[in-house]
Design a protein around this motif. Structure first.
Motif, short mmCIF file in Angstrom:
data_model
loop_
_atom_site.label_atom_id
_atom_site.label_comp_id
_atom_site.label_asym_id
_atom_site.label_seq_id
_atom_site.Cartn_x
_atom_site.Cartn_y
_atom_site.Cartn_z
N ALA A 155 7.23 11.72 -50.67
CA ALA A 155 6.87 10.38 -51.15
C ALA A 155 6.05 9.63 -50.08
CB ALA A 155 8.13 9.59 -51.50
N ALA A 156 6.48 9.74 -48.83
CA ALA A 156 5.75 9.08 -47.75
C ALA A 156 4.36 9.66 -47.59
CB ALA A 156 6.53 9.20 -46.44
N LEU A 157 4.24 10.97 -47.77
CA LEU A 157 2.95 11.64 -47.64
C LEU A 157 2.00 11.24 -48.78
CD1 LEU A 157 1.30 13.62 -46.03
CD2 LEU A 157 2.36 15.49 -47.30
N ILE A 158 2.54 11.07 -49.97
CA ILE A 158 1.73 10.62 -51.10
C ILE A 158 1.14 9.24 -50.82
CG2 ILE A 158 1.85 9.86 -53.51
CD1 ILE A 158 3.89 12.17 -53.94
N ASP A 159 1.96 8.35 -50.30
CA ASP A 159 1.47 7.01 -49.96
C ASP A 159 0.51 7.05 -48.77
OD1 ASP A 159 2.76 5.65 -51.99
OD2 ASP A 159 4.55 5.25 -50.80
N TYR A 160 0.84 7.83 -47.76
CA TYR A 160 0.02 7.94 -46.56
C TYR A 160 -1.39 8.41 -46.89
CZ TYR A 160 -1.19 9.82 -41.86
OH TYR A 160 -1.79 10.14 -40.66
N SER A 161 -1.49 9.38 -47.79
CA SER A 161 -2.78 9.95 -48.14
C SER A 161 -3.52 9.17 -49.21
CB SER A 161 -2.60 11.40 -48.62
OG SER A 161 -1.85 11.42 -49.83
#
Length: 527
Positions: free
Chosen positions: A99-105
């Motif tokens: 989830a954090a990676l989806i937002d980060y990217s």
């Protein structure tokens, strides 16, 4: 390399093979069949069409979270065809991290396998953004399904610039949160030419196979881009790699190049049936990702008779830029600078050090990344003009061979003297009872840093703490011996499969009750 103003690696690694008349050559060797270059190109077009239908635009990030297989390759080249940016992720990462990676990217879409759909549905639900999911390999539920019906999709590659972002890689440190490294189309073409074609001599007749999975940049190059650049073929399999799996794949496919890592090298030479394996098909094997101790290199050569080429690369330079080469191996070193790259060994002020002294590694070449995503301060510290300056500490000899001495955040100062954990680890591995080990620094009650060793032992060896301490004392200076030796069933790993030294430090520094808790790894021995 001289590159045109408009350059897309989807053409460079795939489309150009068709224009050369190699469309019928085998590109991928899978457990359930083979795909030609023409079939991979068609699959990439189908993925590009499907992603375009979801609204993906040029320069937008697309997460690929697939097991190794035809769909991964098709999705990767499909994203590149659109001029979008590939973000490769391990589909097995925890939901919160995804989830954090989806937002980060700020991903415009996520390509997932049906087997991991539930995890990604939860990840999207926990993210601030809500990118659409494109599901391959099974029931897509309410999401878009990728269906390969055998039809063609004529999608021309976007006219990207060589310096446009192409793929995000993640820095592979052993501690801390990984950083996204933004790499360009130029980088992938440059290292392929310098390292794969010129230094290692990849050729059309080669068949490659890799222990690391394709989401790891080391494998993306060695087991996809490098063979594709010369019209060779790559073996892909989705199973978790074990020595048994590797031996079976080698028997079936007879590869000529094995892309390996020290952990698997150790497992292969330690396998009860190692001596019976026929690896004569291999021209050479490569090793990277972690230090390769001399005893392990020697066991590999004695067991299999195959040359093993250790090297060093970073996400910031995409791939290998220091390497031993066929016919020019110096065990215990990372080899010399790959032609096309320049390395220096410098002090903390950037002054070049004489041969034999330990310093920070500086490297330059046309594979340098643009920087770290949304991290200007760290980018400014690491990317200095033409040079990349990371945390690796090395020593160079008069012949230009470079020896790895650890990372600046791993190297210990014990009793006022510097200690490279790799030196102690190599010594411990010489003991016949040690299968794997790692050394970290932990503060004692007085606040002084002391080395602590974690070991995985062979068989049912009894408590070896004092014996292993004596072993190190007999071979190294006294201050280097581990003050504690903790036995574990297995080493904790980072998302790239490296030993998680940060986790080991937590375990070693925890109260005795926690250290003896029935968790993995489970340390034992006196506190």
């Amino acid at each position: 390399m001289e590159l045109p103003e408009r350059f897309n690696i989807a053409d460079h690694f795939l489309g150009d093979r068709l224009r050369e008349g190699r469309g019928e050559r085998i590109a991928l060797r899978l457990d359930d069949g083979e795909l030609t270059y023409g079939e991979v190109e068609r699959l990439a077009g189908r993925f590009a069409e499907a992603l375009c239908g979801l609204g993906v635009r040029g320069e937008e990030r697309v997460l690929i979270a697939l097991p190794d297989g035809a769909e991964f390759v098709g999705a990767l080249f499909g994203v590149l065809k659109l001029g979008a940016v590939v973000v490769m992720v391990n589909p097995g990462r925890p939901t919160a991290e995804l989830a954090a990676l989806i937002d980060y990217s700020r991903a415009g879409a996520v390509v997932v396998d049906a087997a991991s759909l539930e995890s990604f549905e939860a990840a999207v639900a926990g993210a601030a953004s809500r990118p659409p999911l494109l599901v391959a390999g099974g029931d897509a539920g309410s999401h878009a399904a990728f269906v390969d019906d055998g039809s063609s999709a004529a999608v021309a590659s976007a006219p990207t610039h060589p310096d446009d972002p192409a793929i995000w890689l993640f820095s592979g440190g052993t501690t801390g949160r990984p950083k996204a490294v933004v790499q360009t189309h130029r980088s992938f073409a440059n290292t392929t030419e310098c390292y794969a074609r010129r230094a290692l001599g990849y050729r059309e007749s080669d068949v490659t196979i890799s222990v690391p999975k394709l989401y790891f940049g080391y494998a993306t190059g060695s087991n996809l881009f490098f063979p594709f650049a010369v019209g060779a073929s790559a073996v892909l399999f989705s199973e978790h790699p074990t020595a048994d799996v590797l031996f079976e794949k080698i028997r079936r496919h007879r590869p000529t190049i094995l892309v390996n890592v020290p952990t698997m090298i150790n497992q292969m030479v330690s396998h009860p049936a190692a001596a019976a394996q026929d690896l004569s098909c291999l021209r050479f094997a490569t090793s990277a990702g972690e230090a390769l101790p001399v005893p392990l290199y020697e066991r590999w050569r004695e067991t299999f008779g195959v040359e093993l080429l250790d090297g060093l690369g970073t996400a910031e330079m995409w791939h290998i830029f220091l390497s031993n080469l066929p016919g020019a191996v110096k065990p215990g070193t990372l080899g010399r600078a790959v032609p096309g790259f320049e390395v220096r060994v410098c002090d903390d002020d950037g002054r070049e050090l004489p041969d034999g002294e330990v310093g920070r590694l500086w490297v330059r070449g046309d594979s340098r990344a643009l920087g770290y995503w949304q991290n200007a301060a760290t980018t400014a510290a690491a990317f200095r003009g033409e040079w990349f300056v990371g945390g690796d500490l090395v020593r160079r000899d008069a012949e230009g061979y470079v020896t790895y001495c650890g990372r600046s955040d791993d190297v210990l100062k014990v009793g006022g003297k510097w200690l490279a954990p790799q030196e102690v680890e190599s010594c411990l591995l010489e003991h016949p009872a040690v299968a794997e080990c790692a050394v970290v620094g932990v503060e004692n009650e007085a606040g002084l840093t002391k080395p602590v060793a974690f070991v995985v032992v062979k068989g049912n060896a009894a408590d070896l703490e004092q014996e292993l301490q004596r072993h190190v004392l007999e071979h190294l200076e006294p201050y280097k011996h581990p003050r504690r030796v903790l036995r574990v069933d297995e080493m904790p790993r980072t998302h790239l499969g490296k030993i998680d030294r940060g986790k080991l430090k937590e375990i070693a520094g925890a109260p005795r009750a926690r250290r003896e808790a029935p968790a993995s790894p489970r340390p034992s021995g006196p506190g």
